[in-house]
Design an enzyme around this catalytic site. Structure first.
Site, PDB file in Angstrom:
ATOM      1  N   HIS A 313     -43.683  11.427  -2.411  1.00 19.83           N
ATOM      2  CA  HIS A 313     -43.810   9.976  -2.488  1.00 19.83           C
ATOM      3  C   HIS A 313     -45.265   9.592  -2.284  1.00 19.83           C
ATOM      4  O   HIS A 313     -45.971  10.234  -1.513  1.00 19.83           O
ATOM      5  CB  HIS A 313     -42.950   9.309  -1.393  1.00 19.83           C
ATOM      6  CG  HIS A 313     -42.660   7.877  -1.693  1.00 19.83           C
ATOM      7  ND1 HIS A 313     -43.517   6.866  -1.340  1.00 19.83           N
ATOM      8  CD2 HIS A 313     -41.630   7.302  -2.344  1.00 19.83           C
ATOM      9  CE1 HIS A 313     -43.013   5.724  -1.756  1.00 19.83           C
ATOM     10  NE2 HIS A 313     -41.873   5.956  -2.373  1.00 19.83           N
ATOM     11  N   ASP A 371     -34.087   9.344  -3.555  1.00 26.80           N
ATOM     12  CA  ASP A 371     -33.370   9.747  -4.762  1.00 26.80           C
ATOM     13  C   ASP A 371     -32.774  11.137  -4.686  1.00 26.80           C
ATOM     14  O   ASP A 371     -31.978  11.525  -5.533  1.00 26.80           O
ATOM     15  CB  ASP A 371     -34.309   9.656  -5.975  1.00 26.80           C
ATOM     16  CG  ASP A 371     -34.610   8.217  -6.309  1.00 26.80           C
ATOM     17  OD1 ASP A 371     -33.721   7.388  -6.106  1.00 26.80           O
ATOM     18  OD2 ASP A 371     -35.727   7.934  -6.738  1.00 26.80           O
TER      19      ASP A 371
HETATM   20  N1  CMC Z   1     -42.714  18.582  -6.952  1.00 26.18           N
HETATM   21  C1  CMC Z   1     -43.769  19.421  -6.965  1.00 26.18           C
HETATM   22  N2  CMC Z   1     -45.022  19.079  -6.653  1.00 26.18           N
HETATM   23  C2  CMC Z   1     -45.216  17.798  -6.306  1.00 26.18           C
HETATM   24  C3  CMC Z   1     -44.171  16.847  -6.271  1.00 26.18           C
HETATM   25  C4  CMC Z   1     -42.884  17.293  -6.610  1.00 26.18           C
HETATM   26  N3  CMC Z   1     -41.853  16.452  -6.609  1.00 26.18           N
HETATM   27  N4  CMC Z   1     -44.661  15.649  -5.898  1.00 26.18           N
HETATM   28  C5  CMC Z   1     -45.982  15.830  -5.711  1.00 26.18           C
HETATM   29  N5  CMC Z   1     -46.323  17.143  -5.956  1.00 26.18           N
HETATM   30  C6  CMC Z   1     -47.649  17.753  -5.797  1.00 26.18           C
HETATM   31  C7  CMC Z   1     -48.596  17.359  -6.935  1.00 26.18           C
HETATM   32  O1  CMC Z   1     -48.534  18.286  -7.998  1.00 26.18           O
HETATM   33  C8  CMC Z   1     -49.926  17.389  -6.229  1.00 26.18           C
HETATM   34  O2  CMC Z   1     -50.309  18.733  -6.061  1.00 26.18           O
HETATM   35  P1  CMC Z   1     -51.882  19.159  -6.114  1.00 26.18           P
HETATM   36  O3  CMC Z   1     -52.522  18.450  -4.968  1.00 26.18           O
HETATM   37  O4  CMC Z   1     -51.881  20.629  -6.001  1.00 26.18           O
HETATM   38  O5  CMC Z   1     -52.390  18.666  -7.443  1.00 26.18           O
HETATM   39  C9  CMC Z   1     -49.609  16.865  -4.824  1.00 26.18           C
HETATM   40  O6  CMC Z   1     -48.225  17.201  -4.610  1.00 26.18           O
HETATM   41  C10 CMC Z   1     -49.805  15.358  -4.681  1.00 26.18           C
HETATM   42  O7  CMC Z   1     -48.990  14.720  -5.644  1.00 26.18           O
HETATM   43  P2  CMC Z   1     -49.418  13.491  -6.554  1.00 26.18           P
HETATM   44  O8  CMC Z   1     -48.733  13.624  -7.881  1.00 26.18           O
HETATM   45  O9  CMC Z   1     -50.904  13.331  -6.540  1.00 26.18           O
HETATM   46  O10 CMC Z   1     -48.776  12.304  -5.730  1.00 26.18           O
HETATM   47  P3  CMC Z   1     -48.488  10.853  -6.247  1.00 26.18           P
HETATM   48  O11 CMC Z   1     -48.552   9.988  -5.050  1.00 26.18           O
HETATM   49  O12 CMC Z   1     -49.373  10.505  -7.396  1.00 26.18           O
HETATM   50  O13 CMC Z   1     -47.002  10.952  -6.829  1.00 26.18           O
HETATM   51  C11 CMC Z   1     -44.646  10.863  -6.991  1.00 26.18           C
HETATM   52  C12 CMC Z   1     -45.870  10.548  -6.130  1.00 26.18           C
HETATM   53  C13 CMC Z   1     -43.404  10.224  -6.376  1.00 26.18           C
HETATM   54  C14 CMC Z   1     -44.838  10.287  -8.421  1.00 26.18           C
HETATM   55  C15 CMC Z   1     -44.483  12.408  -7.073  1.00 26.18           C
HETATM   56  O14 CMC Z   1     -44.312  12.939  -5.765  1.00 26.18           O
HETATM   57  C16 CMC Z   1     -43.320  12.831  -7.968  1.00 26.18           C
HETATM   58  O15 CMC Z   1     -43.491  12.875  -9.187  1.00 26.18           O
HETATM   59  N6  CMC Z   1     -42.124  13.127  -7.374  1.00 26.18           N
HETATM   60  C17 CMC Z   1     -40.946  13.465  -8.142  1.00 26.18           C
HETATM   61  C18 CMC Z   1     -40.322  12.224  -8.704  1.00 26.18           C
HETATM   62  C19 CMC Z   1     -39.601  11.416  -7.655  1.00 26.18           C
HETATM   63  O16 CMC Z   1     -38.803  11.947  -6.886  1.00 26.18           O
HETATM   64  N7  CMC Z   1     -39.846  10.092  -7.654  1.00 26.18           N
HETATM   65  C20 CMC Z   1     -39.124   9.167  -6.789  1.00 26.18           C
HETATM   66  C21 CMC Z   1     -39.999   8.453  -5.830  1.00 26.18           C
HETATM   67  S1  CMC Z   1     -39.033   7.601  -4.584  1.00 26.18           S
HETATM   68  C22 CMC Z   1     -38.140   6.411  -5.432  1.00 26.18           C
HETATM   69  C23 CMC Z   1     -38.989   5.320  -5.936  1.00 26.18           C
HETATM   70  O17 CMC Z   1     -39.626   4.628  -5.140  1.00 26.18           O
HETATM   71  O18 CMC Z   1     -39.005   5.118  -7.149  1.00 26.18           O
END
Ligand code: CMC
Length: 436
Positions: A313, A371
Site C-alpha cells: 500500500h 483486498d
Molecule cells: N507484490 C510485489 N512487490 C510489491 C508489491 C506487491 N504487491 N507492492 C509493492 N511491491 C514492491 C515494488 O515492486 C517496489 O519494489 P522495489 O523497491 O524493489 O522497486 C516496492 O515494493 C515499493 O512499491 P511501489 O510500487 O513503489 O509502491 P506504491 O506505493 O507505488 O504502490 C500499490 C502501492 C498498492 C500500487 C502496490 O503495492 C501494488 O501494486 N499492490 C498490489 C495491488 C493491490 O493490492 N492494491 C490494493 C491497494 S489497497 C485497496 C485500495 O486502496 O485500492
C-alpha cells in the site's frame, strides 16, 4: 489551516535568492510546506509524479497513520466503527462530521431509504450493454447516466442539490450494482425492499427472485455491512483524488462519481480484490500450497511483472487495519456457511504467512491490505468475482461524495490543474508533406 512558527527556506546552489515558505500544521500527521506562491516567486514548478510528497488538499474527513496501521474516520478508529456502528451511521459520520443519535439515525435511514429506487427508464439504458459486459463498465455508464435522470440535483453550487445528490448516490448504488448483476445473469431485477437494512436490501436485490421468499442471513448481512464500513473512505487515494479533480471543473456530482468508479476499476486500486482472488485461483489450479514458493519467486523477479495482489500500500507500511478486521469477518462467514476448510482461505493464510516472513516483503514493508481477504468473504457470500470492485464502488461512494462536497464547500477551492516538466520537441516548423 494553522500556520507554524517555523518557516522553510529554499536556497539555490547558483546563488539565486532564497525563498521563504510558510509551514502549516494539521491536527495530526506531517506538517505541510505551502508552495502555492513558488512559481510567482521563482518561476519554477515542483515535480512530484504520483504525489509522493504532495498534500493535494485540506481535509477533515479521514486520517491514516501508515506506520502505525491506523485509520480514523472523523477521529474514530475504524475498529470501533466496525464493531459498534452500522454502515448508515458511518455514512452520517462521513457526510456530516458526527455519529447520529437515535433520532438522527432514524431520520437519516428514512431519507436514504426513500431514494433506493431508480428511474424506471434506467433498465432500458442497461439493456444497451452486452450481457457479458464487466460490471465496472456498466457501473461507469449507469452512474454517469444518473445525471440525465436527476436534473434537480446537478448544480454543485447549490448546497441543497449537493445534499440530495449525496443521498441519491448512497441510496441508489446498491440498486444499480444489483441491477448490473441481474442483467448479466439474465434474471429479473428485484426492486428495493425498504423494511430491510442497507446491507440486507442489497443481498435481497442480488439474490432474491420473484419465485420464492428470500431470507436475509444476519451473519452475511453483518459481514457485508462491515465490508461497506471498511471501504467507505480512505482519504486522498487515486479514485477520491479523481473525484475531486473531476468535480473541481464544476461538473455535476454524478459525473464526478462516475470518474471515481472508472479510476477504482484499476487492479492497483479497487480492482485488486478481483485480481487477488483470481491470483488465489491460479495458484490453486497450479497445485495449491505446494506452489506458493514458486509463485513468490516470480513475484520477486522484477522482470516477471507479477505482483502479490492484496499486498502493499502506498500509505500503510504496517498491517492494514482493515485487513485484520476483514480476516476476522472471513472466519465468521466461512464458519456460518460451514466452509471452515475452504481451500482458498487456507491458501490465502499460507501465502500470507510465507510472505510476512520473506525478506523481500519485510524489507519493503509490504503487508496484506483490505483486498487480500475481502474477495474470499464476497465469494463466500455468493457475489461473483467480477462484481467485487462494483461492491467496493458502492461502499466508497459515500467517501467520494463527502470529499467532493467538502471541496466544493471550501470557498478557496480552485479547478485542479497540475503543471509539467516538458521533455518534448522544442518549437519547429511544419514542412509540406512531400518534404517530410
Ligand atoms: N507484490 C510485489 N512487490 C510489491 C508489491 C506487491 N504487491 N507492492 C509493492 N511491491 C514492491 C515494488 O515492486 C517496489 O519494489 P522495489 O523497491 O524493489 O522497486 C516496492 O515494493 C515499493 O512499491 P511501489 O510500487 O513503489 O509502491 P506504491 O506505493 O507505488 O504502490 C500499490 C502501492 C498498492 C500500487 C502496490 O503495492 C501494488 O501494486 N499492490 C498490489 C495491488 C493491490 O493490492 N492494491 C490494493 C491497494 S489497497 C485497496 C485500495 O486502496 O485500492
Amino acid at each position: 489551516m494553522k500556520a507554524s512558527e517555523n518557516k522553510a527556506t529554499l536556497s539555490f546552489s547558483n546563488g539565486g535568492q532564497n525563498v521563504e515558505l510558510p509551514i502549516y500544521k494539521g491536527t495530526l500527521g506531517p506538517d505541510v510546506i505551502d508552495i502555492r506562491k513558488l512559481y510567482a516567486q521563482t518561476g519554477m514548478f515542483t515535480y512530484d509524479p504520483g504525489f509522493m510528497s504532495t498534500a493535494s488538499c485540506e481535509s477533515a474527513i479521514t486520517y491514516i497513520d501508515g506506520d502505525k496501521g491506523e485509520l480514523l474516520y472523523r477521529g474514530y478508529p475504524i475498529e470501533q466503527l466496525a464493531t459498534n456502528c452500522d454502515f448508515l451511521e458511518t455514512c452520517h459520520l462521513l457526510l456530516y462530521g458526527e455519529l447520529p443519535d437515535q433520532g438522527k439515525k432514524t431520520s437519516f435511514t428514512k431519507l436514504v431509504t426513500n431514494h433506493t429506487m431508480v428511474n424506471e427508464q434506467m433498465q432500458f439504458f442497461l439493456r444497451g450493454f452486452r450481457r457479458d459486459a464487466h460490471p465496472m463498465a456498466i457501473m461507469t455508464g449507469l452512474v454517469g447516466a444518473l445525471s440525465a435522470f436527476y436534473h434537480d440535483s446537478t448544480d454543485i453550487n447549490n448546497p441543497k442539490h449537493r445534499e440530495i445528490a449525496a443521498i441519491r448516490l448512497i441510496a441508489k448504488m446498491p440498486t444499480l450494482v444489483a441491477m448490473a448483476y441481474k442483467y448479466t445473469v439474465g434474471q429479473p431485477y428485484m426492486y428495493p425492499k425498504n423494511d430491510l437494512s442497507y446491507a440486507g436490501n442489497f443481498l435481497h436485490m442480488m439474490f432474491a427472485t420473484p419465485c420464492e421468499e428470500y431470507k436475509v442471513s444476519p451473519v452475511l448481512e453483518r459481514a457485508l455491512d462491515r465490508i461497506f464500513i471498511l471501504h467507505a473512505d480512505h482519504e486522498q487515494n487515486a479514485s477520491t483524488s479523481t473525484v475531486r479533480l473531476c468535480g473541481s471543473s464544476g461538473t455535476n456530482p454524478f459525473a464526478a462519481i462516475a470518474a471515481g468508479v472508472a479510476c477504482l476499476w484499476g487492479p492497483a486500486h479497487g480492482g485488486a480484490n478481483e485480481a487477488a482472488l483470481n491470483m488465489l485461483y491460479d495458484i490453486q489450479k497450479a497445485g495449491g500450497v505446494d506452489k506458493i514458493g514458486e509463485f513468490i519467486k516470480q513475484v520477486k523477479d522484477k522482470n516477471s511483472n507479477v505482483k502479490l495482489m492484496g499486498f502493499g500500500h502506498r500509505v500503510y507500511k504496517n498491517y492494514d487495519p482493515r485487513a485484520k478486521l476483514m480476516q476476522e469477518t472471513c472466519k465468521e462467514v466461512l464458519g456460518e456457511l460451514g466452509l471452515e476448510n475452504d481451500p482458498l482461505f487456507k491458501l490465502a493464510m499460507a501465502l500470507e504467512k510465507i510472505a510476512l516472513e520473506d525478506e523481500y516483503f519485510v524489507s519493503r514493508k509490504l503487508y496484506p491490505n483490505v483486498d487480500f481477504y475481502s474477495g474470499i468473504v464476497q465469494r463466500a457470500i455468493g457475489i461473483p468475482v467480477p462484481l467485487f470492485t462494483a461492491v467496493f464502488a458502492l461502499a466508497r461512494t459515500v467517501g467520494w461524495i463527502a470529499q467532493l462536497n467538502e471541496m466544493i464547500g471550501d470557498p478557496d477551492y480552485k479547478i485542479g490543474r497540475p503543471r509539467q516538466l516538458f521533455e518534448g520537441s522544442v518549437k519547429r516548423d511544419v514542412k509540406p508533406i512531400a518534404q517530410r
